[in-house]
Scaffold this motif. Structure first.
Motif, PDB file in Angstrom:
ATOM      1  N   MET A   4      22.057  -6.931  21.319  1.00 52.14           N
ATOM      2  CA  MET A   4      21.136  -7.971  20.539  1.00 52.14           C
ATOM      3  C   MET A   4      19.661  -7.746  20.138  1.00 52.14           C
ATOM      4  N   ARG A   5      19.174  -7.062  21.561  1.00 53.13           N
ATOM      5  CA  ARG A   5      18.012  -6.697  21.153  1.00 53.13           C
ATOM      6  C   ARG A   5      17.240  -6.549  22.839  1.00 53.13           C
ATOM      7  N   ILE A   6      15.437  -6.118  22.561  1.00 55.31           N
ATOM      8  CA  ILE A   6      15.118  -5.754  24.336  1.00 55.31           C
ATOM      9  C   ILE A   6      15.282  -7.339  25.042  1.00 55.31           C
ATOM     10  N   GLY A   7      15.184  -7.317  26.224  1.00 53.70           N
ATOM     11  CA  GLY A   7      15.372  -8.623  27.199  1.00 53.70           C
ATOM     12  C   GLY A   7      13.929  -8.686  27.582  1.00 53.70           C
ATOM     13  N   HIS A   8      13.599  -7.640  28.858  1.00 53.92           N
ATOM     14  CA  HIS A   8      12.383  -7.707  29.724  1.00 53.92           C
ATOM     15  C   HIS A   8      12.050  -5.597  29.779  1.00 53.92           C
ATOM     16  N   ALA A   9      11.202  -5.723  30.248  1.00 56.21           N
ATOM     17  CA  ALA A   9      10.573  -4.175  30.989  1.00 56.21           C
ATOM     18  C   ALA A   9      10.263  -5.283  32.160  1.00 56.21           C
ATOM     19  N   ILE A  88      28.529   8.754  33.260  1.00 63.76           N
ATOM     20  CA  ILE A  88      26.822   8.485  33.759  1.00 63.76           C
ATOM     21  C   ILE A  88      27.198   6.825  34.511  1.00 63.76           C
ATOM     22  N   LYS A  89      26.614   7.430  35.619  1.00 57.53           N
ATOM     23  CA  LYS A  89      27.298   5.702  36.889  1.00 57.53           C
ATOM     24  C   LYS A  89      26.758   4.715  36.406  1.00 57.53           C
ATOM     25  N   THR A  90      27.718   3.700  36.929  1.00 62.57           N
ATOM     26  CA  THR A  90      26.858   3.129  36.766  1.00 62.57           C
ATOM     27  C   THR A  90      27.383   1.672  38.042  1.00 62.57           C
ATOM     28  N   THR A  91      26.454   0.452  38.261  1.00 64.25           N
ATOM     29  CA  THR A  91      26.690  -0.347  38.545  1.00 64.25           C
ATOM     30  C   THR A  91      26.476  -1.646  38.572  1.00 64.25           C
ATOM     31  N   MET A  92      27.921  -2.865  38.737  1.00 63.07           N
ATOM     32  CA  MET A  92      27.191  -4.552  37.681  1.00 63.07           C
ATOM     33  C   MET A  92      26.647  -5.048  39.077  1.00 63.07           C
ATOM     34  N   LEU A  93      25.610  -5.252  39.071  1.00 60.80           N
ATOM     35  CA  LEU A  93      24.462  -6.185  39.854  1.00 60.80           C
ATOM     36  C   LEU A  93      25.058  -7.427  39.870  1.00 60.80           C
ATOM     37  N   PRO A  94      24.677  -8.371  40.258  1.00 56.41           N
ATOM     38  CA  PRO A  94      25.619 -10.118  40.870  1.00 56.41           C
ATOM     39  C   PRO A  94      24.939 -10.829  39.743  1.00 56.41           C
ATOM     40  N   ALA A  95      25.553 -11.161  39.379  1.00 60.13           N
ATOM     41  CA  ALA A  95      24.309 -12.522  39.087  1.00 60.13           C
ATOM     42  C   ALA A  95      23.307 -13.019  39.790  1.00 60.13           C
ATOM     43  N   GLY A  96      22.048 -13.428  39.359  1.00 58.01           N
ATOM     44  CA  GLY A  96      21.007 -13.697  40.926  1.00 58.01           C
ATOM     45  C   GLY A  96      20.488 -13.020  41.660  1.00 58.01           C
ATOM     46  N   THR A 101      19.399 -14.506  35.819  1.00 60.73           N
ATOM     47  CA  THR A 101      19.657 -14.164  35.015  1.00 60.73           C
ATOM     48  C   THR A 101      21.569 -13.693  35.655  1.00 60.73           C
ATOM     49  N   GLY A 102      22.101 -13.761  34.475  1.00 61.52           N
ATOM     50  CA  GLY A 102      23.593 -12.638  34.747  1.00 61.52           C
ATOM     51  C   GLY A 102      23.992 -11.897  35.634  1.00 61.52           C
ATOM     52  N   ARG A 103      24.513 -11.405  35.627  1.00 65.36           N
ATOM     53  CA  ARG A 103      24.948  -9.613  35.586  1.00 65.36           C
ATOM     54  C   ARG A 103      24.300  -9.120  35.167  1.00 65.36           C
ATOM     55  N   MET A 104      24.233  -8.058  35.875  1.00 65.77           N
ATOM     56  CA  MET A 104      23.253  -6.625  35.215  1.00 65.77           C
ATOM     57  C   MET A 104      24.242  -5.376  35.011  1.00 65.77           C
ATOM     58  N   LEU A 105      24.116  -5.100  33.899  1.00 69.58           N
ATOM     59  CA  LEU A 105      25.009  -3.405  34.613  1.00 69.58           C
ATOM     60  C   LEU A 105      23.500  -2.435  33.650  1.00 69.58           C
ATOM     61  N   GLN A 106      23.621  -1.754  35.528  1.00 69.80           N
ATOM     62  CA  GLN A 106      22.637  -1.050  35.802  1.00 69.80           C
ATOM     63  C   GLN A 106      23.350   0.866  35.782  1.00 69.80           C
ATOM     64  N   PHE A 107      22.525   1.633  34.997  1.00 71.30           N
ATOM     65  CA  PHE A 107      22.727   2.790  34.636  1.00 71.30           C
ATOM     66  C   PHE A 107      21.363   3.457  34.643  1.00 71.30           C
ATOM     67  N   HIS A 108      21.858   4.817  34.154  1.00 69.33           N
ATOM     68  CA  HIS A 108      20.601   5.579  33.917  1.00 69.33           C
ATOM     69  C   HIS A 108      20.275   6.772  32.831  1.00 69.33           C
ATOM     70  N   ARG A 116      19.525  -1.021  31.938  1.00 68.24           N
ATOM     71  CA  ARG A 116      20.095  -2.429  32.624  1.00 68.24           C
ATOM     72  C   ARG A 116      20.437  -3.316  31.771  1.00 68.24           C
ATOM     73  N   LEU A 117      21.825  -3.795  31.299  1.00 67.78           N
ATOM     74  CA  LEU A 117      22.141  -4.537  30.152  1.00 67.78           C
ATOM     75  C   LEU A 117      22.739  -6.258  30.404  1.00 67.78           C
ATOM     76  N   PHE A 118      22.242  -7.331  30.086  1.00 64.69           N
ATOM     77  CA  PHE A 118      22.636  -8.098  30.438  1.00 64.69           C
ATOM     78  C   PHE A 118      23.047  -8.780  29.379  1.00 64.69           C
ATOM     79  N   ALA A 119      23.691 -10.374  29.984  1.00 63.27           N
ATOM     80  CA  ALA A 119      24.150 -11.610  28.583  1.00 63.27           C
ATOM     81  C   ALA A 119      23.622 -12.661  28.876  1.00 63.27           C
ATOM     82  N   THR A 120      22.740 -13.134  30.133  1.00 61.95           N
ATOM     83  CA  THR A 120      22.635 -14.682  30.207  1.00 61.95           C
ATOM     84  C   THR A 120      21.052 -14.339  31.323  1.00 61.95           C
ATOM     85  N   LYS A 121      20.487 -15.595  30.563  1.00 55.66           N
ATOM     86  CA  LYS A 121      18.561 -15.342  31.636  1.00 55.66           C
ATOM     87  C   LYS A 121      19.041 -17.366  31.293  1.00 55.66           C
TER      88      LYS A 121
END
Length: 314
Positions: A4-9, A88-96, A101-108, A116-121
């Motif tokens: 949808m949009r940029i979330g945070h830096a 590209i390797k990914t890591t699903m970071l758990p909520a919190g 913030t909810g889960r975050m999908l982390q990659f380079h 990182r990608l996230f859906a809830t904050k």
């Protein structure tokens, strides 16, 4: 599936007190929380998510990562195998893992930047609320930036060695995250080498941009203002506060944006950015800039490139 949009830096700063003075009093952001690890979280007055900027004390400046918001939690599960299919390797970071913030999908990215990608904050609302709101709050300070608008990343590029992570990032964003290209700079003898790209996932001219350089890093994070008058006022605020201004108020040819570039106390470049420029829509033809017109593409008024603009970044 939709980004949808940029979330945070998340930025590294070398003097937290000076950084807070800058982002709070000069830009007009507000601190919303601090955590036990010493991270400070801030938001702009017109943002409803709890924060859009995270500051981390460090012995060096630069970007830790940038996060984009997707439409739904299920999008993270759809995107993870698509990213990994790209190698590209990914890591699903758990909520919190990050506060509120909810889960975050982390990659380079191919350029090495962490995304990182996230859906809830947690949403705390804007300073004017959502019921019969005023155009702006009485508490606006400094430049009064509305929201975190976009980010520009410097990407390692050495065409002679076959390295062009500008093009690699651009293709990844198109094929995997469904961004689309709005403008690009083409160089080389056949004018087919992407030296810089601007990409959208909303209707603004760019939500992320990539520019080639000798190494990867952060070029700038940008904050939205209403108008050219507000850009000029932000320059006045910076002058009053002795902020290091990189490029005084001007217009871009690329994106048509009205702009001023400046540095936070640690040397991270910021931008205040105004003007819609144009509607970024998927069927809009891509704007092409040639190498001989790059000066006016970056700084439309003078047509002259400023050395620090491409040579200095964190």
């Amino acid at each position: 599936m939709s980004v949808m949009r940029i979330g945070h830096a998340s930025l590294r700063v070398m003097d937290m007190g000076a950084a807070l003075q800058h982002y709070d009093n000069v830009l007009g952001m507000q601190v919303t929380m601090k955590d036990a690890a010493g991270h400070v979280y801030l938001k702009c007055w017109d943002e409803w998510d709890k924060y859009s900027l995270i500051l981390t004390a460090s012995d060096r400046a630069g970007l830790e990562y940038v996060a984009y918001k997707v439409r739904a939690e299920s999008d993270l599960d759809v995107l993870q195998p698509k990213i990994e299919a790209w190698g590209i390797k990914t890591t699903m970071l758990p909520a919190g893992s990050l506060p509120d913030t909810g889960r975050m999908l982390q990659f380079h990215l191919p350029s090495g930047h962490e995304m990182r990608l996230f859906a809830t904050k947690e949403q705390v609302g804007t300073d004017v609320g959502s019921l019969n709101p005023d155009p702006w709050p009485d508490s606006v300070r400094g430049a009064g930036v509305h929201w975190l608008d976009h980010i520009l990343l410097m990407c390692e590029m050495n065409p002679e060695a076959g390295v062009n992570t500008v093009a690699d990032n651009t293709r990844f964003m198109e094929e995997v995250l469904d961004f689309w290209l709005t403008e690009h700079v083409l160089v080389g003898p056949d004018k087919n080498i992407q030296a810089a790209t601007w990409m959208a996932c909303t209707t603004t001219p760019h939500d992320i941009a990539f520019v080639g350089g000798p190494r990867s890093g952060l070029h700038h994070i940008a904050f939205f203002l209403d108008s050219w008058h507000d850009v000029l006022k932000s320059a006045d605020v910076m002058a009053k506060n002795k902020v290091h201004i990189d490029v005084a108020p001007t217009r871009h040819g690329i994106t048509r944006g009205e702009t001023i570039y400046f540095f936070d106390p640690s040397g991270n470049r910021n931008e205040t950015f105004a003007g819609l420029g144009y509607m970024a829509q998927r069927d809009r033809p891509v704007t092409v800039w040639s190498e001989d017109h790059l000066g006016s593409g970056i700084f439309y008024h003078t047509g002259i490139l400023v050395d620090s603009f491409t040579q200095v970044y964190t």
